[in-house]
Design a protein around this motif. Sequence first.
Motif, PDB file in Angstrom:
ATOM      1  N   THR A   1      59.450 -35.569  42.066  1.00  0.00           N
ATOM      2  CA  THR A   1      59.354 -35.979  40.677  1.00  0.00           C
ATOM      3  C   THR A   1      58.535 -34.982  39.870  1.00  0.00           C
ATOM      4  OG1 THR A   1      57.465 -37.355  41.285  1.00  0.00           O
ATOM      5  CG2 THR A   1      59.616 -38.415  41.187  1.00  0.00           C
ATOM      6  N   LYS A   2      57.656 -34.218  40.528  1.00  0.00           N
ATOM      7  CA  LYS A   2      56.875 -33.183  39.879  1.00  0.00           C
ATOM      8  C   LYS A   2      56.936 -31.933  40.731  1.00  0.00           C
ATOM      9  CE  LYS A   2      53.522 -36.265  37.652  1.00  0.00           C
ATOM     10  NZ  LYS A   2      52.088 -36.599  37.508  1.00  0.00           N
ATOM     11  N   ASN A   3      56.732 -30.780  40.061  1.00  0.00           N
ATOM     12  CA  ASN A   3      56.676 -29.526  40.794  1.00  0.00           C
ATOM     13  C   ASN A   3      55.230 -29.279  41.204  1.00  0.00           C
ATOM     14  OD1 ASN A   3      59.430 -28.207  40.774  1.00  0.00           O
ATOM     15  ND2 ASN A   3      59.207 -28.742  38.622  1.00  0.00           N
ATOM     16  N   GLU A   4      54.792 -29.990  42.224  1.00  0.00           N
ATOM     17  CA  GLU A   4      53.430 -29.876  42.713  1.00  0.00           C
ATOM     18  C   GLU A   4      53.430 -29.099  44.028  1.00  0.00           C
ATOM     19  OE1 GLU A   4      52.071 -33.847  43.088  1.00  0.00           O
ATOM     20  OE2 GLU A   4      51.834 -34.154  40.925  1.00  0.00           O
ATOM     21  N   PRO A   5      52.402 -28.279  44.254  1.00  0.00           N
ATOM     22  CA  PRO A   5      52.335 -27.547  45.528  1.00  0.00           C
ATOM     23  C   PRO A   5      52.180 -28.489  46.704  1.00  0.00           C
ATOM     24  CG  PRO A   5      50.321 -27.253  44.254  1.00  0.00           C
ATOM     25  CD  PRO A   5      51.291 -27.949  43.361  1.00  0.00           C
ATOM     26  N   LYS A   6      52.981 -28.279  47.726  1.00  0.00           N
ATOM     27  CA  LYS A   6      52.971 -29.128  48.918  1.00  0.00           C
ATOM     28  C   LYS A   6      52.740 -28.249  50.142  1.00  0.00           C
ATOM     29  CE  LYS A   6      56.245 -31.572  51.877  1.00  0.00           C
ATOM     30  NZ  LYS A   6      57.664 -31.957  52.042  1.00  0.00           N
ATOM     31  N   ARG A   7      51.685 -28.528  50.878  1.00  0.00           N
ATOM     32  CA  ARG A   7      51.390 -27.757  52.089  1.00  0.00           C
ATOM     33  C   ARG A   7      52.366 -28.136  53.189  1.00  0.00           C
ATOM     34  NH1 ARG A   7      45.361 -26.530  54.335  1.00  0.00           N
ATOM     35  NH2 ARG A   7      45.929 -25.343  56.202  1.00  0.00           N
ATOM     36  N   LEU A   8      52.956 -27.144  53.823  1.00  0.00           N
ATOM     37  CA  LEU A   8      53.982 -27.380  54.834  1.00  0.00           C
ATOM     38  C   LEU A   8      53.351 -27.416  56.222  1.00  0.00           C
ATOM     39  CD1 LEU A   8      56.818 -25.043  53.499  1.00  0.00           C
ATOM     40  CD2 LEU A   8      56.440 -27.464  53.010  1.00  0.00           C
ATOM     41  N   SER A   9      53.843 -28.332  57.038  1.00  0.00           N
ATOM     42  CA  SER A   9      53.327 -28.480  58.395  1.00  0.00           C
ATOM     43  C   SER A   9      54.251 -27.871  59.441  1.00  0.00           C
ATOM     44  CB  SER A   9      53.115 -29.971  58.714  1.00  0.00           C
ATOM     45  OG  SER A   9      54.335 -30.690  58.580  1.00  0.00           O
ATOM     46  N   GLN A  10      55.415 -27.411  59.032  1.00  0.00           N
ATOM     47  CA  GLN A  10      56.331 -26.758  59.958  1.00  0.00           C
ATOM     48  C   GLN A  10      57.126 -25.700  59.218  1.00  0.00           C
ATOM     49  OE1 GLN A  10      58.848 -29.885  61.406  1.00  0.00           O
ATOM     50  NE2 GLN A  10      59.844 -30.240  59.468  1.00  0.00           N
ATOM     51  N   ILE A  11      57.793 -24.845  59.956  1.00  0.00           N
ATOM     52  CA  ILE A  11      58.511 -23.735  59.356  1.00  0.00           C
ATOM     53  C   ILE A  11      59.544 -24.256  58.361  1.00  0.00           C
ATOM     54  CG2 ILE A  11      60.145 -23.663  61.284  1.00  0.00           C
ATOM     55  CD1 ILE A  11      60.347 -20.628  60.807  1.00  0.00           C
ATOM     56  N   PRO A  12      59.516 -23.756  57.141  1.00  0.00           N
ATOM     57  CA  PRO A  12      60.472 -24.246  56.137  1.00  0.00           C
ATOM     58  C   PRO A  12      61.895 -23.831  56.480  1.00  0.00           C
ATOM     59  CG  PRO A  12      59.235 -22.372  55.277  1.00  0.00           C
ATOM     60  CD  PRO A  12      58.607 -22.726  56.593  1.00  0.00           C
ATOM     61  N   PHE A  13      62.827 -24.747  56.263  1.00  0.00           N
ATOM     62  CA  PHE A  13      64.226 -24.459  56.575  1.00  0.00           C
ATOM     63  C   PHE A  13      64.984 -24.149  55.296  1.00  0.00           C
ATOM     64  CE2 PHE A  13      68.638 -25.922  56.800  1.00  0.00           C
ATOM     65  CZ  PHE A  13      69.108 -25.105  57.824  1.00  0.00           C
ATOM     66  N   MET A  14      65.736 -23.072  55.325  1.00  0.00           N
ATOM     67  CA  MET A  14      66.649 -22.727  54.241  1.00  0.00           C
ATOM     68  C   MET A  14      67.996 -22.381  54.842  1.00  0.00           C
ATOM     69  SD  MET A  14      64.812 -20.536  51.244  1.00  0.00           S
ATOM     70  CE  MET A  14      66.443 -20.323  50.514  1.00  0.00           C
ATOM     71  N   GLU A  15      69.019 -22.970  54.300  1.00  0.00           N
ATOM     72  CA  GLU A  15      70.369 -22.696  54.785  1.00  0.00           C
ATOM     73  C   GLU A  15      70.719 -21.249  54.478  1.00  0.00           C
ATOM     74  OE1 GLU A  15      73.345 -24.028  57.027  1.00  0.00           O
ATOM     75  OE2 GLU A  15      72.036 -25.538  56.097  1.00  0.00           O
ATOM     76  N   PRO A  16      71.052 -20.450  55.492  1.00  0.00           N
ATOM     77  CA  PRO A  16      71.409 -19.054  55.211  1.00  0.00           C
ATOM     78  C   PRO A  16      72.721 -18.964  54.447  1.00  0.00           C
ATOM     79  CG  PRO A  16      71.828 -19.591  57.516  1.00  0.00           C
ATOM     80  CD  PRO A  16      71.117 -20.769  56.926  1.00  0.00           C
ATOM     81  N   VAL A  17      72.803 -17.993  53.541  1.00  0.00           N
ATOM     82  CA  VAL A  17      74.027 -17.764  52.773  1.00  0.00           C
ATOM     83  C   VAL A  17      74.969 -16.917  53.619  1.00  0.00           C
ATOM     84  CG1 VAL A  17      75.006 -16.813  50.657  1.00  0.00           C
ATOM     85  CG2 VAL A  17      72.745 -17.889  50.617  1.00  0.00           C
ATOM     86  N   THR A  18      76.143 -17.421  53.861  1.00  0.00           N
ATOM     87  CA  THR A  18      77.102 -16.706  54.715  1.00  0.00           C
ATOM     88  C   THR A  18      78.204 -16.027  53.912  1.00  0.00           C
ATOM     89  OG1 THR A  18      78.330 -18.783  55.003  1.00  0.00           O
ATOM     90  CG2 THR A  18      76.686 -18.231  56.676  1.00  0.00           C
ATOM     91  N   GLN A  19      78.504 -16.567  52.725  1.00  0.00           N
ATOM     92  CA  GLN A  19      79.568 -15.978  51.912  1.00  0.00           C
ATOM     93  C   GLN A  19      78.993 -14.911  50.990  1.00  0.00           C
ATOM     94  OE1 GLN A  19      81.533 -18.719  49.315  1.00  0.00           O
ATOM     95  NE2 GLN A  19      83.175 -17.314  48.770  1.00  0.00           N
ATOM     96  N   LYS A  20      79.570 -13.734  50.994  1.00  0.00           N
ATOM     97  CA  LYS A  20      79.107 -12.662  50.117  1.00  0.00           C
ATOM     98  C   LYS A  20      80.301 -12.066  49.374  1.00  0.00           C
ATOM     99  CE  LYS A  20      78.884  -9.756  54.284  1.00  0.00           C
ATOM    100  NZ  LYS A  20      78.009  -8.971  55.168  1.00  0.00           N
ATOM    101  N   TRP A  21      80.131 -11.930  48.062  1.00  0.00           N
ATOM    102  CA  TRP A  21      81.191 -11.377  47.236  1.00  0.00           C
ATOM    103  C   TRP A  21      81.222  -9.851  47.391  1.00  0.00           C
ATOM    104  CZ3 TRP A  21      81.139 -14.193  41.827  1.00  0.00           C
ATOM    105  CH2 TRP A  21      81.229 -15.572  42.044  1.00  0.00           C
TER     106      TRP A  21
END
Length: 722
Positions: free
Chosen positions: A300-320
């Motif tokens: 609901t807000k853009n507040e800093p959140k301390r992470l307790s594990q490695i952040p996951f980001m879906e890798p981009v596989t399609q490239k133009w």
Amino acid sequence: MFEYRTDKNTKSTRCSPHSFKGLCSTESIFVEEAKEQFCLDEVSEKRHGPSLSLGDEGRVFRLFRHGEEIEIPWFLDSNGEVDQKQTQAFIHKDLSLVLLQSAQERFPKDKDIKARLAQKGAMDPDTLFSNISTSCTKSPDDMLCVSGGGWVQRIYNEQDSHYRAFWLNRFFVDKGLVEQEDVLQCQQDCRCPSGSWNSWEVAQAYCRVQGKRLLTENEIWMMYAKKSSKIDIPKNRGFEWSVDEFISGGTAESVLWNPQGTCVEDCSEHTLVSINKIRQSSTGTSSFRCGTAELDSLRTKNEPKRLSQIPFMEPVTQKWKSSWVYKNPKSMRTVIDTKATYQYVSGHQLAKILWAYHEENQEHSAVFQLGRTHRDTPIFALRIGVETKEPKPSILIEGGHHGHELLSMLYALHSIDTLLEDMPKRMLERYDFWFVPAVNMDGLEVKLFRDSTRQYGRKNGKNTDGSCFQNTHEGVDINRNYPFHWGEYGERGSKSDPKSSYYRGESAASEPEVQSMMELASRLHFVAALSFQTPGSSILVPYTSSRTKNPQPYVAWDIAKSISQGVGTLPNDTMYRVRNRRFYAEGTFQDWLFHQFGTIAFIIEGTEHNPETTTKIRESVRATKKFLPLLMKELENRPVLRGVVQNERGDPVQASVSVRGYDLREGEVWKSRASDGFFFRVLLDHGSYEIIVHADGYETLHQDCVVGKDQPPCTLIVQSIF
């Protein structure tokens, strides 16, 4: 498990001490005739002890005494081994207290059995919840905290019935049902998929955007049991969506034991569990609310959140074919470790790199998620510094406000290496360093994987044409979106046309990336900041916006000139130029930082713009690696007024702190930090200064403070007017 010997119509086996313990003595044999088993003394050939009956459902052995079953049956597979699955299924049947106690002896850690015993009054319910988070904490105004616990539920159909124990930790739920207009707005913002506003798929997506999720069936039940009087209950909409799949083996349910609460009305009336049923149901009768197990997940807000594990980001596989990755594959980083290289990185790689730095320096670092973008991409920060109880100044190093400036992110990453490898360790004790290598994560993705031509990727992922397909020309220039002189110069400093590369947005601070950086800065009041951009070979000193009046004395300019001299001659035989009022550019980050907090905020424009060769990248990075050490040298060697503002009770106070003789000309009000009352000002000379302190509810304070190399911090105590 058993050793068999066959004698015509009789099959017998020597009793194993690991099977039916205590069933037969060591001198006895276990005899099976038809569907009956018993112990037979080998000498007297007489039966003794209890008898067993073989069931019809496979190899099931039951132990009876005087006609009463006294022990949980042993379900054996074809190999004579205990079939745990069948045994557990039997335990879920309607059992006597004797059998439940027998089951607990065999499975002492099984919480389902303990719950059934508590249901029958044979165990204290409180002993069951020792490992469950049941206590509630303060929740947002629009949510309720539902304390955890457990209960026993009977699930039955025409042929059979069984019992299940359920266990829940504390969780949080929305007080109200989600309204149609909220979902439609989410769809218009292209954050929710198209479709009926109260379909199951849209409901799941809507909750996910909020950083929440649909409730489970058990959570819905517990919510109704404990909070029916405080929540909206669907009347004409039939049921609430849940996230569960169908519980096999049952078509109806009833709750037999619930020590935590009582349903105001039928708890199962508004729940629907089957995914298949959900997708076939009429959405006109459905409603939903969102919930979460932890408040940290809320967006609901853009507040800093301390992470307790490695952040996951879906890798981009399609490239133009027009993308940078497609055209310049050799310029991209392939190995993920903590040593910055001279190759560009994607957002997916950046998340792993920052976490790797943290793992190598766990005692004095942390990874934070500052917020999420329009495309729901996280914005990451790495904090490095020794945690102390005393207030500390914070330094910001960031890059990638313009996502197409790939080299600016390498400048920030190499600054991490410089801090950890080349600078004195005492810096980590005296300062906190915050690194945000890529502020504009969506623009970075456009540049790398979609279109590297022109200035595509400069802007963020804001959808501006209403199509919900992100065209490469869309977005907002987030370094024209900050609320300092935003839009005051018309079409000169920024543009109102959404197609322009310099589009400033619909309103000041409208963009999530801007809100995230403002929130971080408002918490920490950075004393200095390096904002890396490309190209220009310049140090831009606030105020860079035209028609603004710089403070006097102009300390930031003096520091920038000293840093430029320290960097020295560049590979092209020039030096970094110190500049301000370079253009009609309002709404920039460093001008807002300087105006809001007095941050010594510099834009560092590198010597190149995305060179393709490692040699060119290395030359440009080497020059920028000097900036952080030189900046810290200035802060360490110059006169600094620092201290805290407190009230008479010793509590921190946020107050404006001004210095007599230092003239602020743009209406600046530089305040102490709200969290600890800390303030920090770089001055030109040592000496004694009159400090003026203003705070709401307190008398104005005038106090002299001495600024010198060995002088202690200045403590300013304000008196309440009440």
